[in-house]
Design a protein around this motif. Structure first.
Motif, mmCIF file in Angstrom:
data_model
loop_
_atom_site.group_PDB
_atom_site.id
_atom_site.type_symbol
_atom_site.label_atom_id
_atom_site.label_comp_id
_atom_site.label_asym_id
_atom_site.label_seq_id
_atom_site.Cartn_x
_atom_site.Cartn_y
_atom_site.Cartn_z
ATOM 1 N N ASP A 16 -5.637 -12.670 5.136
ATOM 2 C CA ASP A 16 -6.464 -11.875 4.229
ATOM 3 C C ASP A 16 -7.253 -10.865 5.054
ATOM 4 O O ASP A 16 -8.353 -11.143 5.532
ATOM 5 C CB ASP A 16 -7.407 -12.781 3.436
ATOM 6 N N LEU A 144 -5.241 -15.395 1.893
ATOM 7 C CA LEU A 144 -5.168 -14.758 0.590
ATOM 8 C C LEU A 144 -5.198 -15.822 -0.510
ATOM 9 O O LEU A 144 -4.549 -16.866 -0.374
ATOM 10 C CB LEU A 144 -3.878 -13.948 0.472
ATOM 11 N N ASP A 180 -3.613 -9.230 -3.743
ATOM 12 C CA ASP A 180 -4.062 -8.208 -2.793
ATOM 13 C C ASP A 180 -5.574 -8.049 -2.943
ATOM 14 O O ASP A 180 -6.061 -7.312 -3.804
ATOM 15 C CB ASP A 180 -3.342 -6.885 -3.070
ATOM 16 N N GLN A 232 -1.177 0.033 4.654
ATOM 17 C CA GLN A 232 -1.322 0.253 3.224
ATOM 18 C C GLN A 232 -0.350 1.323 2.720
ATOM 19 O O GLN A 232 0.135 1.240 1.588
ATOM 20 C CB GLN A 232 -2.772 0.666 2.903
ATOM 21 N N ARG A 235 2.916 -0.368 2.243
ATOM 22 C CA ARG A 235 2.863 -1.230 1.057
ATOM 23 C C ARG A 235 2.979 -0.387 -0.214
ATOM 24 O O ARG A 235 3.701 -0.740 -1.145
ATOM 25 C CB ARG A 235 1.554 -2.022 1.048
#
Length: 270
Positions: A16, A144, A180, A232, A235
């Motif tokens: 995370d 996470l 997320d 990011q 992703r």
């Protein structure tokens, strides 16, 4: 009764990244409490393991604080700093020599998107050292949340941010965002700003402001690219490629950059 000695190692690891970054901010906030912010900043050294060397870490860790009781050294990507067996041994030796006047903050991000899913070898060495160090080390394993736990996480995050979100709205946001946490926190902040923190976030607010299905827009992808946030950006691109043809996506990205260039030229021309 003597005051409790604070840890010399603050170590966070897990998948995370948002929680790891939050942990670092919390440690800094604790050090900064009731102190001159400019003086605190003078006593913080940040090192990126992809560029720094162990000698840099050793020098920073052994430096005396400047007009404060302690200084802080924050190291990211320590797995790159200590890749080899020799480097890992040297890192542990450095930990053994840490003075009480230094607070060393180390994080190891276990990227869930790595193809091999292997943990960095330095992780076990750091955990072993921390276990033997007892109160000299503070360790946090940050994972996470499971998908089923995300609605509660979202409600807790909204409360921490000074607002509220209804359970049905949290359920919908969790369905669209997944686990997320960074994206969820960003959406929560946006939604709380939208309701001006004056009322709970409702399901209609999520429907109005959050892209359905956690859909990433090409605007967000270009923002991440411009910020140099490769993780990011990749992703976002993976999400877009699930819905878009690669050639049309490339055309959309090109168009966004063209518009940015035109906007920059218009600003330069007054």
């Amino acid at each position: 009764m003597p005051a409790e000695t604070p840890p010399i190692l603050y170590f966070a690891h897990g998948d995370d990244l948002f929680a790891i970054q939050s942990f670092e901010r919390e440690v800094i906030a604790k050090m900064s409490k009731d102190k001159d912010p400019s003086m605190v900043e003078l006593n913080i050294t940040r090192l990126d393991g992809r560029q720094a060397r162990l000698d840099d870490l050793g020098a920073a860790a052994q430096s005396l604080p400047f007009f404060l009781a302690r200084r802080m050294v924050i190291v990211s990507h320590v797995e790159d700093l200590a890749r080899s067996e020799a480097a890992q041994k040297n890192l542990i030796a450095l930990l053994d020599q840490l003075p009480d006047s230094t607070a060393l903050v180390i994080s190891v991000f276990e990227d869930p998107e790595r193809s091999d899913r292997r943990k960095p070898p330095v992780l076990n060495r750091l955990l072993k050292w921390a276990q033997a160090a007892g109160p000299k080390a503070l360790v946090r394993e940050l994972r996470l949340p499971a998908q089923a736990a995300m609605p509660v996480w979202i409600q807790d995050r909204a409360r921490q941010a000074g607002g509220k979100i209804e359970r049905k709205a949290a359920d919908l946001l969790a369905d669209w965002i997944g686990s997320d946490t960074a994206a969820a926190a960003q959406e929560i902040d946006k939604l709380l700003t939208y309701v001006d923190y004056s009322r709970p976030i409702e399901i209609e607010d999520v429907q109005a402001l959050t892209p359905a299905g956690g859909q990433t827009t090409v605007f967000e992808l270009v923002d991440r690219m411009a910020e140099g946030d490769a993780r990011q950006a990749l992703r976002s691109m993976r999400r877009l490629l699930q819905e878009q043809d690669p050639f049309s996506l490339f055309g959309m990205i090109t168009r966004q950059f063209r518009l940015l260039i035109q906007a920059r030229e218009a600003l330069d021309d007054g």
